[in-house]
Design an enzyme around this catalytic site. Structure first.
Site, short mmCIF file in Angstrom:
data_model
loop_
_atom_site.label_atom_id
_atom_site.label_comp_id
_atom_site.label_asym_id
_atom_site.label_seq_id
_atom_site.Cartn_x
_atom_site.Cartn_y
_atom_site.Cartn_z
N ASP A 1 1.46 -10.63 -4.09
CA ASP A 1 0.77 -11.90 -3.82
C ASP A 1 1.41 -13.13 -4.45
O ASP A 1 0.73 -14.15 -4.57
CB ASP A 1 -0.69 -11.84 -4.31
CG ASP A 1 -1.49 -10.73 -3.67
OD1 ASP A 1 -1.10 -10.28 -2.58
OD2 ASP A 1 -2.51 -10.32 -4.27
N ASN B 1 5.27 -7.48 -8.78
CA ASN B 1 5.22 -7.75 -7.33
C ASN B 1 3.77 -7.72 -6.85
O ASN B 1 2.99 -6.86 -7.26
CB ASN B 1 6.06 -6.69 -6.59
CG ASN B 1 5.91 -6.75 -5.08
OD1 ASN B 1 5.57 -5.74 -4.44
ND2 ASN B 1 6.15 -7.88 -4.49
N MET C 1 11.53 -5.41 3.05
CA MET C 1 10.50 -5.38 4.10
C MET C 1 11.11 -4.85 5.40
O MET C 1 12.08 -5.41 5.92
CB MET C 1 9.88 -6.77 4.31
CG MET C 1 8.97 -7.19 3.17
SD MET C 1 8.13 -8.76 3.49
CE MET C 1 9.41 -9.92 3.07
N CYS D 1 5.57 3.00 -0.49
CA CYS D 1 5.15 2.67 0.88
C CYS D 1 3.86 3.42 1.22
O CYS D 1 3.77 4.64 1.03
CB CYS D 1 6.24 3.03 1.87
SG CYS D 1 5.73 2.82 3.58
#
Ligand SMILES: Cc1cc2nc3c(=O)[nH]c(=O)nc-3n(C[C@H](O)[C@H](O)[C@H](O)COP(=O)(O)O)c2cc1C
Length: 323
Positions: free
Chosen positions: A209, A207, A17, A103
């Protein structure tokens, strides 16, 4: 054997991140409840191969007390820059290299990078090939989404699985969906089935939630993925990777915040102070008076001011019960 093959299954990863999983926060998470693998923020290969590379190089700083494999994540458009960057990264002490094909940032996608690479098979193949060549012995993985505007899981994942990568991380939303819709874990289950057919040696990591380890284990049982990557869950629970309930108190949490500030200060090439503020809510929440204390902390501009406020803060002995 590369590090991916040695991991326990299922394994858990802290997601890359930007402006979050830097060398400072990675050390905090590793001390509190460590994931099995950590990733850097995404690092621009074009930036690394430019005259102003010093700034980009800061993103590749490795923590001195590294206790888990650390993967460098890279992005860009030019295969030559991937090759040279991968070669440099391979000499730095990372366990692996990950390519960002996911991204959704508008400007980046418009340049055909990251999520903008989805569906561009020729260009993506050239980037993976150049990265693998530069990486030498280091394993190369890809983190991607299930489509650009349409869901194309099967075509895109089949293509990636044919490129000889060590791991494939699927964030189960399209680029256009950003984070606005729930992650489609049924699409991840499809990728597991494809992998079994096309590339049994490639690990599949799901990946999207996942709040914490317990929820991740449920997803593993439902889909058969080898590992789970958790991103925003860490904002809600700094103990997200813990395998047992983690008793905590307000003063314990303030202690972790002080550790974070200390690490920020002792890390040579730190980011601006205001970046620290996005972390305050992680630690300062869950008790009566926490939001007032947080408001005071948001007004600070130096580590010493944070320490002074915490030293005089009156906090209850226990957290509020989780509702
Ligand atoms: C603030 C922020 C920064 C992010 N930066 C990156 C990044 O540098 N590289 C990357 O592959 N994904 C990045 N992501 C996406 C996450 O790695 C992850 O795929 C996404 O948040 C979905 O997982 P989650 O629901 O567990 O958060 C970022 C997400 C957030 C919220």
């Amino acid at each position: 054997m590369n590090f991916w093959q040695k991991l326990p299954k299922p394994f858990f990863i802290l997601a890359p991140m930007d402006d979050v999983t830097d060398v400072v926060f990675r050390q905090v998470v590793a001390r509190v409840a460590a994931p099995d693998v950590l990733f850097t923020e995404f690092v621009a290969t074009d930036g690394l191969q430019s005259a102003g590379r010093e700034h980009t190089l800061q993103r590749l700083e490795i923590e001195p007390n590294l206790s888990r494999p650390l993967v460098a994540q890279i992005w860009g458009a030019n295969p030559d820059n991937y090759y040279t960057s991968a070669k440099e990264i391979a000499a730095m002490g990372f366990a692996g290299i990950d390519i960002n094909f996911g991204c959704p940032e508008r400007g980046i996608v418009a340049r055909g990078c990251c999520g903008g690479m989805i569906g561009r098979y020729k260009e993506a193949a050239a980037i993976i090939e150049a990265t693998k060549r530069g990486a030498g012995q280091l394993p190369v993985s890809v983190k991607t989404r299930i489509g650009l505007s349409e869901v194309i899981t099967e075509e895109w994942a089949s293509f990636l699985l044919e490129q000889g990568i060590s791991a494939l991380i699927i964030h189960a939303r399209t680029v256009r969906e950003m984070s606005r819709v729930p992650a489609r874990w049924d699409e991840i289950a499809k990728v597991v089935a494809l992998r079994d057919k096309l590339a049994p040696g490639t690990l599949i990591i799901g990946n999207g939630d996942v709040a914490d380890r317990a929820e991740g284990l449920q997803r593993v049982a439902e889909t058969g993925v080898d590992g789970i990557m958790i991103g925003r869950g860490i904002f809600h629970d700094i103990f997200a990777f813990s395998d047992e309930p983690s008793p905590t108190t307000p003063s314990h949490r303030l202690g972790i915040l002080l550790d974070h500030v200390q690490l920020y200060e002792t890390t040579g090439n730190s980011k601006p102070f205001h970046i620290l503020k996005k972390f305050f809510k992680i630690y300062v929440s869950g008790w009566r008076g926490a939001s007032d204390l947080r408001a005071q902390l948001m007004d600070t501009s130096t580590p010493d001011q944070v320490r002074t406020i915490i030293a005089t803060a009156e906090v209850p002995e226990a957290m509020l019960p989780v509702s």
